[in-house]
Scaffold this motif. Structure first.
Motif, PDB file in Angstrom:
ATOM      1  N   SER A  59     -11.086  65.550  37.304  1.00 42.10           N
ATOM      2  CA  SER A  59     -12.119  64.517  37.408  1.00 42.10           C
ATOM      3  C   SER A  59     -12.088  63.847  38.780  1.00 42.10           C
ATOM      4  O   SER A  59     -11.114  63.983  39.528  1.00 42.10           O
ATOM      5  N   ASP A  63     -13.982  58.270  38.270  1.00 44.64           N
ATOM      6  CA  ASP A  63     -13.724  58.482  36.849  1.00 44.64           C
ATOM      7  C   ASP A  63     -12.257  58.237  36.516  1.00 44.64           C
ATOM      8  O   ASP A  63     -11.923  57.738  35.436  1.00 44.64           O
ATOM      9  N   HIS A 153     -21.725  62.557  38.827  1.00 47.02           N
ATOM     10  CA  HIS A 153     -20.811  62.623  37.687  1.00 47.02           C
ATOM     11  C   HIS A 153     -19.872  63.817  37.866  1.00 47.02           C
ATOM     12  O   HIS A 153     -20.321  64.928  38.128  1.00 47.02           O
ATOM     13  N   ASP A 157     -18.587  66.473  33.146  1.00 46.42           N
ATOM     14  CA  ASP A 157     -20.035  66.572  33.265  1.00 46.42           C
ATOM     15  C   ASP A 157     -20.392  67.889  33.967  1.00 46.42           C
ATOM     16  O   ASP A 157     -19.678  68.314  34.880  1.00 46.42           O
TER      17      ASP A 157
END
Length: 226
Positions: A59, A63, A153, A157
């Motif tokens: 990530s 995030d 994102h 995602d």
């Protein structure tokens, strides 16, 4: 470890491109990352860092900051902590180097020779990714490089993989993704790609296994179907 769930067995003959993750797939960085997170965790007096680094693998920084605040409290200095993890990581790499994962260069050369379009999709920022690929002598293999600072994102995602496939002009259904993390597999599957996992620090759960075309012990096993 290799397997192919029935719904995906016929995909291999239609594959035109391969999109790689970077950390833990081509570069042996995830192992170092886990050690440095544990060291930083001791400095900050926090518990269960092993779970945190596992859940954050693949990530983006924003995030990760959100995850850390959720896990350790709104007042936890998430950005400062991640900066410390990064400092420790780069101190180690500057001293010892950043090794390649087994067969990284060999598989990229093999796939290039067979005419596959090669791209990269990493949640790490562009400057770091390009520097590390250049230093490793791998940058020239890739037609495009899509990074975490180019998307809104991050993994899980699908945005980064959708962008990566579009950048080489190949539909996701004709692209293999090569990942080592559950977040990466979820991202690629949601983008409509053919998912291959080469586990590094995290083994696939039953949930992740159901999303995979293949789970390989090493990058060399890609030669079995590409």
């Amino acid at each position: 470890m290799t397997f192919a769930p029935a719904p995906y067995r016929e995909h291999s003959r239609d594959i035109r491109a391969v999109v790689f993750d970077l950390d833990g797939v081509l570069l042996d960085s995830e192992r170092i990352t886990r050690v440095m997170w544990a060291r930083a965790g001791k400095e900050y007096g926090i518990q269960d860092v092993e779970t945190a680094v596992r859940d954050c693998t693949g990530s983006s920084r924003p995030d990760q900051w959100a995850y850390l605040r959720n896990k350790y409290g709104d007042d936890f200095p998430a950005e400062e902590f991640r900066e410390r993890c990064s400092e420790l990581f780069h101190e180690h790499v500057d001293r010892h180097g950043l090794p390649l994962m087994p067969y990284s260069r060999e598989i990229l050369s093999y796939l290039e020779d067979r005419g596959y379009a090669l791209a990269l999709a990493s949640s790490t920022n562009s400057a770091t990714v390009r520097r590390e690929l250049s230093e490793a002598g791998l940058l020239s293999f890739f037609r495009t490089v899509t990074c975490g600072d180019q998307v809104l994102h991050s993994k899980p995602d699908p945005e980064i993989y959708i962008r990566a496939c579009a950048s080489i002009g190949v539909e996701p259904s004709a692209c293999v993704s090569v990942e080592d993390s559950p977040n990466g597999v979820r991202s690629a599957f949601s983008a409509g790609m053919i998912c291959v996992m080469v586990p590094d620090q995290i083994q696939p759960t039953q949930e992740i296994e159901r999303l995979l075309f293949r789970c390989c012990a090493s990058l060399e096993e890609l030669k079995c179907f590409l």
